[in-house]
Design an enzyme around this catalytic site. Structure first.
Site, PDB file in Angstrom:
ATOM      1  N   TYR A   1       3.000  24.126  -0.391  1.00  0.00           N
ATOM      2  CA  TYR A   1       2.810  24.160   1.061  1.00  0.00           C
ATOM      3  C   TYR A   1       2.704  25.586   1.611  1.00  0.00           C
ATOM      4  O   TYR A   1       2.375  25.771   2.781  1.00  0.00           O
ATOM      5  CB  TYR A   1       3.958  23.430   1.780  1.00  0.00           C
TER       6      TYR A   1
ATOM      7  N   LYS B   1       6.498  19.539 -13.346  1.00  0.00           N
ATOM      8  CA  LYS B   1       5.315  19.037 -14.066  1.00  0.00           C
ATOM      9  C   LYS B   1       4.981  20.078 -15.135  1.00  0.00           C
ATOM     10  O   LYS B   1       3.876  20.639 -15.189  1.00  0.00           O
ATOM     11  CB  LYS B   1       4.162  18.819 -13.056  1.00  0.00           C
TER      12      LYS B   1
ATOM     13  N   ASP C   1       6.062  12.623 -12.547  1.00  0.00           N
ATOM     14  CA  ASP C   1       5.445  11.288 -12.535  1.00  0.00           C
ATOM     15  C   ASP C   1       6.406  10.220 -13.063  1.00  0.00           C
ATOM     16  O   ASP C   1       6.579   9.161 -12.464  1.00  0.00           O
ATOM     17  CB  ASP C   1       4.090  11.262 -13.278  1.00  0.00           C
TER      18      ASP C   1
ATOM     19  N   ASP D   1       9.033  16.244  -1.142  1.00  0.00           N
ATOM     20  CA  ASP D   1       8.534  15.541   0.045  1.00  0.00           C
ATOM     21  C   ASP D   1       8.125  14.117  -0.333  1.00  0.00           C
ATOM     22  O   ASP D   1       8.526  13.129   0.296  1.00  0.00           O
ATOM     23  CB  ASP D   1       7.340  16.345   0.595  1.00  0.00           C
TER      24      ASP D   1
ATOM     25  N   ASP E   1      10.260  10.147   0.336  1.00  0.00           N
ATOM     26  CA  ASP E   1       9.717   8.976   1.042  1.00  0.00           C
ATOM     27  C   ASP E   1       9.789   7.756   0.125  1.00  0.00           C
ATOM     28  O   ASP E   1      10.085   6.636   0.563  1.00  0.00           O
ATOM     29  CB  ASP E   1       8.259   9.208   1.484  1.00  0.00           C
TER      30      ASP E   1
HETATM   31  N1  NAI Z   1       8.937  16.282   9.538  1.00  0.00           N
HETATM   32  C1  NAI Z   1       7.876  15.925  10.239  1.00  0.00           C
HETATM   33  O1  NAI Z   1       7.724  16.292  11.393  1.00  0.00           O
HETATM   34  C2  NAI Z   1       6.878  15.056   9.596  1.00  0.00           C
HETATM   35  C3  NAI Z   1       5.709  14.806  10.254  1.00  0.00           C
HETATM   36  N2  NAI Z   1       4.792  13.951   9.741  1.00  0.00           N
HETATM   37  C4  NAI Z   1       3.623  13.677  10.557  1.00  0.00           C
HETATM   38  O2  NAI Z   1       3.805  12.396  11.176  1.00  0.00           O
HETATM   39  C5  NAI Z   1       2.523  11.802  11.389  1.00  0.00           C
HETATM   40  C6  NAI Z   1       2.519  10.380  10.868  1.00  0.00           C
HETATM   41  O3  NAI Z   1       2.661  10.399   9.458  1.00  0.00           O
HETATM   42  P1  NAI Z   1       2.886   9.093   8.567  1.00  0.00           P
HETATM   43  O4  NAI Z   1       2.314   9.366   7.248  1.00  0.00           O
HETATM   44  O5  NAI Z   1       2.453   7.901   9.330  1.00  0.00           O
HETATM   45  O6  NAI Z   1       4.484   9.034   8.304  1.00  0.00           O
HETATM   46  P2  NAI Z   1       5.655   8.545   9.244  1.00  0.00           P
HETATM   47  O7  NAI Z   1       6.910   8.933   8.556  1.00  0.00           O
HETATM   48  O8  NAI Z   1       5.477   9.041  10.628  1.00  0.00           O
HETATM   49  O9  NAI Z   1       5.535   6.942   9.280  1.00  0.00           O
HETATM   50  C7  NAI Z   1       5.417   6.171   8.090  1.00  0.00           C
HETATM   51  C8  NAI Z   1       5.799   4.706   8.399  1.00  0.00           C
HETATM   52  O10 NAI Z   1       7.207   4.623   8.589  1.00  0.00           O
HETATM   53  C9  NAI Z   1       7.520   4.107   9.868  1.00  0.00           C
HETATM   54  N3  NAI Z   1       8.653   4.859  10.420  1.00  0.00           N
HETATM   55  C10 NAI Z   1       8.856   6.185  10.319  1.00  0.00           C
HETATM   56  N4  NAI Z   1       9.974   6.533  10.972  1.00  0.00           N
HETATM   57  C11 NAI Z   1      10.499   5.406  11.479  1.00  0.00           C
HETATM   58  C12 NAI Z   1      11.648   5.118  12.258  1.00  0.00           C
HETATM   59  N5  NAI Z   1      12.503   6.084  12.648  1.00  0.00           N
HETATM   60  N6  NAI Z   1      11.868   3.849  12.643  1.00  0.00           N
HETATM   61  C13 NAI Z   1      11.045   2.863  12.256  1.00  0.00           C
HETATM   62  N7  NAI Z   1       9.941   3.065  11.516  1.00  0.00           N
HETATM   63  C14 NAI Z   1       9.661   4.334  11.134  1.00  0.00           C
HETATM   64  C15 NAI Z   1       6.269   4.323  10.709  1.00  0.00           C
HETATM   65  O11 NAI Z   1       6.206   3.414  11.774  1.00  0.00           O
HETATM   66  C16 NAI Z   1       5.163   4.181   9.685  1.00  0.00           C
HETATM   67  O12 NAI Z   1       4.834   2.829   9.514  1.00  0.00           O
HETATM   68  C17 NAI Z   1       1.499  12.720  10.721  1.00  0.00           C
HETATM   69  O13 NAI Z   1       0.915  13.500  11.715  1.00  0.00           O
HETATM   70  C18 NAI Z   1       2.341  13.573   9.789  1.00  0.00           C
HETATM   71  O14 NAI Z   1       1.798  14.853   9.538  1.00  0.00           O
HETATM   72  C19 NAI Z   1       5.013  13.277   8.565  1.00  0.00           C
HETATM   73  C20 NAI Z   1       6.164  13.502   7.883  1.00  0.00           C
HETATM   74  C21 NAI Z   1       7.172  14.441   8.299  1.00  0.00           C
HETATM   75  C1  COI Z   2       5.220  19.734   7.016  1.00  0.00           C
HETATM   76  C2  COI Z   2       5.730  18.322   7.019  1.00  0.00           C
HETATM   77  C3  COI Z   2       4.852  17.441   7.865  1.00  0.00           C
HETATM   78  C4  COI Z   2       5.875  17.826   5.618  1.00  0.00           C
HETATM   79  C5  COI Z   2       6.674  16.570   5.479  1.00  0.00           C
HETATM   80  O1  COI Z   2       6.163  15.502   5.336  1.00  0.00           O
HETATM   81  C6  COI Z   2       8.128  16.635   5.479  1.00  0.00           C
HETATM   82  O2  COI Z   2       8.725  17.702   5.591  1.00  0.00           O
HETATM   83  O3  COI Z   2       8.755  15.570   5.306  1.00  0.00           O
HETATM   84 MG    MG Z   3       7.483  14.066   4.403  1.00  0.00          MG
END
Ligand code: NAI
Ligand code: COI
Ligand code: MG
Length: 354
Positions: free
Chosen positions: A141, A191, A223, A247, A251
């Site tokens: 990253y 890896k 993996d 990361d 998940d």
């Molecule tokens: N640390 C951060 O700020 C992160 C930001 N993102 C960003 O979030 C956006 C969405 O990414 P996605 O791949 O959809 O991952 P996401 O983690 O936002 O969601 C994945 C799935 O999990 C569910 N979910 C997540 N948190 C939940 C909660 N607290 N309660 C109930 N359901 C929940 C969502 O509804 C979705 O179906 C993207 O723009 C991504 O870059 C993704 C991961 C980490």
């Molecule tokens: C930079 C973030 C969006 C990366 C991520 O998915 C996380 O930290 O969980």
């Molecule tokens: Mg993440």
């Protein structure tokens, strides 16, 4: 005690889960006679809309001056244009780097009453208690060069996975320290059969292990680690790994717990200041509906109380209140229930004094 906490709600459900967690921190403060003051700042997409950049100097300075930072999530479809020069996620990466937070602690703990919420068979989930230590300011990253260009009519892109021995050593050292008060097993995930950076990782991890003879180390390719997390998760204690591997694996590990919305994290460096955030993102599919599960953020606040404010008792009381709320049947939609985000927060607060 008095503490100055910066709130960075960010985008999407980040706003909803941070609001509920702030109310819960206030309830903890009232119960124990503490005074927490908050200042709210922009990060991510909302910061891009307001200022053109995902992390302003003002936000970074406020975080540097704070005792701790509570963050929701950044990102969303509005800012997803692949040709955009600025993205919400850059703000989060810059914050982690700017504060020197090289280790992201992601505990995966199961609530017994939620075993049915996981798609895995109950026998696969018995005794699961994992702490993932994800390297946070290096790896894929952050490596340079990072290029997107057109050469002779062909589009080309480059990301770089780079580590120095010092970057690996400090995070693996932390993993060993944390393992010493757990089950004394560190699984270093890499890896190394393919990547030069992983071969350095494995060499350095072996050197660190030699300084901790009381703790077992095992090396696992990423993996097959992904597979073992599903087939034999109870075999893991502390996992330490590269930024992107951590990361992705966390998940996946959230599936063991029953929902991504349950899982907290602490991003730490050398001092006591940290950024505390759920491991999930901004969940655009449910944002604005008031149904997001706030437990991952509330448990992140418990980590904040413990690591940055040294309020161990308060952290334990908050974690117990979460466990009791869940034992009492509190469920948001992701867990098959009907509670709103606020309803789940209220269920936790109702158990605080008890
Ligand atoms: N640390 C951060 O700020 C992160 C930001 N993102 C960003 O979030 C956006 C969405 O990414 P996605 O791949 O959809 O991952 P996401 O983690 O936002 O969601 C994945 C799935 O999990 C569910 N979910 C997540 N948190 C939940 C909660 N607290 N309660 C109930 N359901 C929940 C969502 O509804 C979705 O179906 C993207 O723009 C991504 O870059 C993704 C991961 C980490
Ligand atoms: C930079 C973030 C969006 C990366 C991520 O998915 C996380 O930290 O969980
Ligand atoms: Mg993440």
């Amino acid at each position: 005690m008095k503490a100055n906490i910066v709130l960075l709600p960010g985008d999407g459900i980040g706003v909803e889960v941070v609001a509920e967690t702030r109310a819960t921190l206030d309830a903890v403060a009232a119960q124990f006679g503490h005074s927490f003051s908050y200042s709210e700042h922009l990060i991510g997409g909302c910061a891009i809309d307001a200022t053109g950049t995902a992390l302003t100097q003002e936000t970074l300075d406020a975080c540097r001056a704070a005792d701790a930072v509570l963050l929701g999530a950044v990102g969303g479809p509005k800012w997803d244009n692949p040709s955009a020069s600025v993205r919400p996620e850059q703000g989060l990466l810059a914050l982690r780097q700017g504060l020197g937070l090289y280790a992201n602690l992601r505990p995966i703990r199961l609530f017994p009453e939620l075993i049915q919420a996981s798609p895995l068979k109950a026998e696969r989930l018995a005794d699961v208690d994992i702490l993932v230590v994800r390297e946070l300011t290096g790896g894929l990253y952050f490596g340079k060069p990072r290029i997107r260009e057109e050469v002779n009519g062909r589009r080309r892109a480059v990301d770089t996975l780079e580590y120095t021995d010092e970057e690996i050593q400090r995070v693996v050292e932390l993993a060993f320290r944390l393992a010493s008060s757990r089950r004394r097993l560190v699984t270093s995930v890499d890896k190394a059969n393919v990547l030069e950076s992983s071969r350095l990782w494995r060499t350095v991890a072996t050197e660190v292990a030699a300084r901790h003879p009381e703790i077992r180390i095992e090396h696992q390719l990423v993996d097959s680690c992904a597979m073992r997390l599903i087939t034999s998760a109870a075999a893991f204690d502390v996992i330490v790994t590269e930024n992107m591997f951590g990361d992705i694996l966390t998940d996946e590990a959230a599936v063991l717990a029953g929902s991504l919305g349950l899982c907290p994290s602490a991003s730490l460096g050398d001092g006591t200041r940290g950024v505390y955030e759920p491991i999930h993102g901004s969940a655009p599919d449910i944002a604005g509906k008031g149904i997001a599960n706030p437990i991952g953020t509330i448990l992140s606040a418990a980590m904040l109380l413990r690591h940055s404010l040294r309020l161990d008792k308060e952290a334990a009381v908050l974690e117990r209140a979460v466990a009791q709320a869940i034992a009492g049947g509190a469920r948001t939609a992701d867990l098959g229930g009907k509670l709103s985000t606020q309803g789940m927060g209220a269920a936790v607060r109702a158990k605080l004094a008890g």
